[in-house]
Every structure is written in structure tokens, then in C-alpha cells.
Design an enzyme around this catalytic site. Sequence first.
Site, PDB file in Angstrom:
ATOM      1  N   LYS A 117       8.112  -3.201  -0.679  1.00 52.75           N
ATOM      2  CA  LYS A 117       8.656  -3.714  -1.943  1.00 52.75           C
ATOM      3  C   LYS A 117      10.159  -3.802  -1.893  1.00 52.75           C
ATOM      4  O   LYS A 117      10.756  -4.692  -2.493  1.00 52.75           O
ATOM      5  CB  LYS A 117       8.198  -2.847  -3.124  1.00 52.75           C
ATOM      6  CG  LYS A 117       6.743  -3.079  -3.463  1.00 52.75           C
ATOM      7  CD  LYS A 117       6.422  -2.796  -4.913  1.00 52.75           C
ATOM      8  CE  LYS A 117       4.964  -3.136  -5.197  1.00 52.75           C
ATOM      9  NZ  LYS A 117       4.467  -2.575  -6.442  1.00 52.75           N
ATOM     10  N   LYS A 199      -2.533  -8.838   2.846  1.00 51.43           N
ATOM     11  CA  LYS A 199      -3.362  -8.463   1.696  1.00 51.43           C
ATOM     12  C   LYS A 199      -3.316  -9.563   0.629  1.00 51.43           C
ATOM     13  O   LYS A 199      -2.254 -10.152   0.414  1.00 51.43           O
ATOM     14  CB  LYS A 199      -2.776  -7.163   1.121  1.00 51.43           C
ATOM     15  CG  LYS A 199      -3.559  -6.526   0.017  1.00 51.43           C
ATOM     16  CD  LYS A 199      -2.800  -5.340  -0.563  1.00 51.43           C
ATOM     17  CE  LYS A 199      -1.738  -5.783  -1.550  1.00 51.43           C
ATOM     18  NZ  LYS A 199      -1.212  -4.731  -2.430  1.00 51.43           N
ATOM     19  N   LYS A 202      -1.262 -10.706  -6.078  1.00 52.18           N
ATOM     20  CA  LYS A 202      -0.946 -11.573  -7.221  1.00 52.18           C
ATOM     21  C   LYS A 202       0.484 -12.098  -7.129  1.00 52.18           C
ATOM     22  O   LYS A 202       0.845 -13.043  -7.810  1.00 52.18           O
ATOM     23  CB  LYS A 202      -1.203 -10.840  -8.546  1.00 52.18           C
ATOM     24  CG  LYS A 202      -0.636  -9.450  -8.653  1.00 52.18           C
ATOM     25  CD  LYS A 202      -1.273  -8.698  -9.842  1.00 52.18           C
ATOM     26  CE  LYS A 202      -1.047  -7.193  -9.742  1.00 52.18           C
ATOM     27  NZ  LYS A 202      -1.903  -6.394 -10.573  1.00 52.18           N
TER      28      LYS A 202
HETATM   29  P1  TYM Z   1      -2.267  -2.519  -8.532  1.00 54.15           P
HETATM   30  O1  TYM Z   1      -2.007  -2.911  -9.936  1.00 54.15           O
HETATM   31  O2  TYM Z   1      -1.416  -3.123  -7.467  1.00 54.15           O
HETATM   32  O3  TYM Z   1      -3.778  -2.794  -8.159  1.00 54.15           O
HETATM   33  C1  TYM Z   1      -4.860  -2.288  -8.936  1.00 54.15           C
HETATM   34  C2  TYM Z   1      -6.006  -1.918  -7.997  1.00 54.15           C
HETATM   35  O4  TYM Z   1      -6.397  -3.054  -7.227  1.00 54.15           O
HETATM   36  C3  TYM Z   1      -6.435  -2.704  -5.840  1.00 54.15           C
HETATM   37  N1  TYM Z   1      -6.074  -3.882  -5.032  1.00 54.15           N
HETATM   38  C4  TYM Z   1      -6.803  -4.347  -4.021  1.00 54.15           C
HETATM   39  N2  TYM Z   1      -7.966  -3.927  -3.496  1.00 54.15           N
HETATM   40  C5  TYM Z   1      -8.471  -4.635  -2.447  1.00 54.15           C
HETATM   41  N3  TYM Z   1      -7.845  -5.730  -1.923  1.00 54.15           N
HETATM   42  C6  TYM Z   1      -6.679  -6.188  -2.440  1.00 54.15           C
HETATM   43  N4  TYM Z   1      -6.106  -7.268  -1.922  1.00 54.15           N
HETATM   44  C7  TYM Z   1      -6.107  -5.485  -3.532  1.00 54.15           C
HETATM   45  N5  TYM Z   1      -4.980  -5.661  -4.265  1.00 54.15           N
HETATM   46  C8  TYM Z   1      -4.976  -4.665  -5.179  1.00 54.15           C
HETATM   47  C9  TYM Z   1      -5.407  -1.596  -5.694  1.00 54.15           C
HETATM   48  O5  TYM Z   1      -5.650  -0.813  -4.550  1.00 54.15           O
HETATM   49  C10 TYM Z   1      -5.607  -0.826  -6.980  1.00 54.15           C
HETATM   50  O6  TYM Z   1      -6.660   0.093  -6.839  1.00 54.15           O
HETATM   51  N6  TYM Z   1      -0.052   1.971  -8.304  1.00 54.15           N
HETATM   52  C11 TYM Z   1      -1.266   1.269  -8.658  1.00 54.15           C
HETATM   53  C12 TYM Z   1      -1.622   1.446 -10.125  1.00 54.15           C
HETATM   54  C13 TYM Z   1      -1.730   2.868 -10.557  1.00 54.15           C
HETATM   55  C14 TYM Z   1      -2.750   3.790 -10.195  1.00 54.15           C
HETATM   56  C15 TYM Z   1      -2.415   5.000 -10.895  1.00 54.15           C
HETATM   57  C16 TYM Z   1      -3.872   3.733  -9.381  1.00 54.15           C
HETATM   58  C17 TYM Z   1      -0.879   3.485 -11.401  1.00 54.15           C
HETATM   59  N7  TYM Z   1      -1.278   4.764 -11.592  1.00 54.15           N
HETATM   60  C18 TYM Z   1      -3.197   6.146 -10.742  1.00 54.15           C
HETATM   61  C19 TYM Z   1      -4.658   4.874  -9.257  1.00 54.15           C
HETATM   62  C20 TYM Z   1      -4.316   6.068  -9.917  1.00 54.15           C
HETATM   63  C21 TYM Z   1      -1.065  -0.217  -8.412  1.00 54.15           C
HETATM   64  O7  TYM Z   1       0.033  -0.710  -8.357  1.00 54.15           O
HETATM   65  O8  TYM Z   1      -2.229  -0.925  -8.397  1.00 54.15           O
END
Ligand code: TYM
Length: 333
Positions: A117, A199, A202
Site C-alpha cells: 500500500k 489478486k 476493487k
Molecule cells: P478487505 O475489505 O480488503 O476485504 C474483505 C475480505 O475480502 C477478502 N478478499 C479476498 N478474498 C479472496 N480473494 C480476493 N481477491 C480477495 N480480496 C479481498 C479479504 O481477505 C477479507 O477477508 N483489513 C480487512 C478488514 C478488516 C478485518 C478486521 C478483517 C478490518 N478489521 C477484523 C478481519 C478481522 C480488509 O481490508 O479487508
Amino acid sequence: MAEQEKKTVLSGIQPSGSPTLGNYVGALKNWKLLQTDDRLCYYCVANLHALTVRQDPADLRRRAGETVALLLACGIDPEKSVLFVQSHVHEHAELNWVLCCNTYMGELSRMTQFKDKSAKHADNINAGLFTYPVLMAGDILLYQSDLVPVGADQKQHIEIARDIAIRFNNAYGETFKIPEGFIPQFGARVMSLQDPSMKMSKSDPNPNGFVAIMDDPSVIMKKFKRAVTDSDTFIAFDPENKPGVSNLLSIYTSFTGLTMDEAVKHFDGLGYGSLKAEVAEAVIAGLEPVQNEYKKILSDKAYLEKIMSDGAEKASAQARKTLRKVYRKVGLA
Ligand code: TYM
């Protein structure tokens, strides 16, 4: 089953950009499946995390509600699970400070997501981006979570949450439960349709690389038809040598419920054109009810507000308990 005997599940999603098939397959779909009688699930819209990247305030505010609507549309049942917006529960920000004081710069600088990032947002490498995993550890630890369903990209963040919890417990006495990650066997890392070494994200500037959960069926079909495969002609699951085809197969199994062997057998003798079209059809059929439900929920603003305020109240009750314990342990209360 008595509340205190239930396993606690927690996960979060940032309300930034358009949620993708990666979010759905890697996380949201499993969130729904984990809502069984022997578990209490907390699902949060992680809007504090979203602030690590510059946001338009009106967009960020609107997207919190939209993301709650999406989670409801994906089958999160507010009668069974606690669905809330992170900033509505102020204990998240408070625990974050205490945990920051128990986390080392060295361990944070090893986080691959921070490196990625900061390369992407070179003009805004803020301290929040650096301490982001601590805020996430706080989300998990506040609810004394047993299980954290996420995609593979969050694995390192779960590990650091465990390390922080173990260190805190050793220093101050038993305070936090040590959580485990829950990462699906297939679909934990849905790859870009245009570059299967990356990966699906979005924030991909190439919209053909990702399928948004809300994409129209014709757009979904078009994106899959353009998906990058390889110059072979046979369909096999081999992520190393055939990453594009393997990505399509993983998505297919996730939407059809077939095993990988069954999926490969199904496509035996067929070409890439059939694979792309059938994957697209399965995705379109699987997303259709989510899309319809989302539109319905979003049009009922009062319902959405009620879900958010009830969720915040329920989440606060647990968060307050843990924070009080932490404050007592460290000498703040
Ligand atoms: P975020 O918002 O980027 O993504 C949400 C969830 O989607 C999964 N994900 C994917 N899984 C498979 N393939 C992909 N291409 C893909 N892109 C995204 C992510 O692994 C995630 O599970 N930091 C986290 C949000 C968060 C969180 C938490 C998660 C905040 N607090 C506490 C677990 C526990 C995040 O940015 O996810």
C-alpha cells in the site's frame, strides 16, 4: 445453547470501492455459512480502516450504509449475527491505542500489505497505514473471537493479532482469547481476470480485471469472456503453470459447490470458451439474488438505520466488557 458456550466469529470488510467477487468468494460467502446455532458472529464494516487512504467524507458515510446492505443481501442475518459499523463502537479506537503501545515497529514493518500500500500511495504513507494491523487486531480481540474468516491476503494480519494477544496476556495476565484464522481451501485468493499473478482487487485501475458483486449480468459475461488464460487447450487445476484457468475453476467450484475433481471432470474435453461461459453463468446465477436483495434493502433507509443502531448497541456491550478489563490490567482504571 448457552451464549457463553458458543464460539465467537468476527470479521470485517472495508467500505471502499466496489466489493468484488474476491470479497464474496474469499470472505462474505463463508460469513453466511458460519452463522450456525453454536456460534455467535460479529461482522463489521471497517470504516476506520478505510481512512488510511484519502476518502471523500460524503462517499465514506454513504458507503458504510451500502456495505451493511450488501452484507444483509449476502445472507448475514441480524437476528443471528451482530452486524455493525466499526466507528459506531468507540472502544475500537480506544483499544487500538493500548495495543499500539504493545506492538513493535519491527513487526509492523514486516507486513506485506503495508509495503504494497505504501508503494501504491507513495504521496500518503501515513502512520495509520503503518498501524493498520493493530486496529484490526483490536477488532478481533475486543470480541474475544475464536475464529476469523478471511481471504489469504489477511493471513499475516491474523498472525500479528495472535502475537499481540499472546504478548499482552504474558505481560498482564489472561485477557484475550487467541484467535484462529479461517481461510477457505479454494477461492482464498481470487486472482485478477486480466493478470492471474495478481489478486483481484476493487482498486484495480483496469475494470476488466475484477468482477464487482453489483456488475450487470452482461458485464460479468463480457469480463469472463475476456479473462486471460494460457496457450494450452486443456482444462486442469494447476495454479503454478495454469494460473488463469485454475482461477476460473476455483470460482466455478465456489459457485456450484462441486469439488475441484468434479469440476475438472465436468470440463473434460471442453475448450476455454466453454469454461469461461459456464463460469460466468454460475457467477451470474449466484449473484442475482444478492443483487436483487441489495436493491430492496437499500431502498429502505429506516430499516438500514435500525440494523446499524441495534448492531452498534449489541457490539458495544461486548466491546465495553473487554475494554474495561484491559484498562484495569494496564492501570488505566
Ligand atoms: P478487505 O475489505 O480488503 O476485504 C474483505 C475480505 O475480502 C477478502 N478478499 C479476498 N478474498 C479472496 N480473494 C480476493 N481477491 C480477495 N480480496 C479481498 C479479504 O481477505 C477479507 O477477508 N483489513 C480487512 C478488514 C478488516 C478485518 C478486521 C478483517 C478490518 N478489521 C477484523 C478481519 C478481522 C480488509 O481490508 O479487508
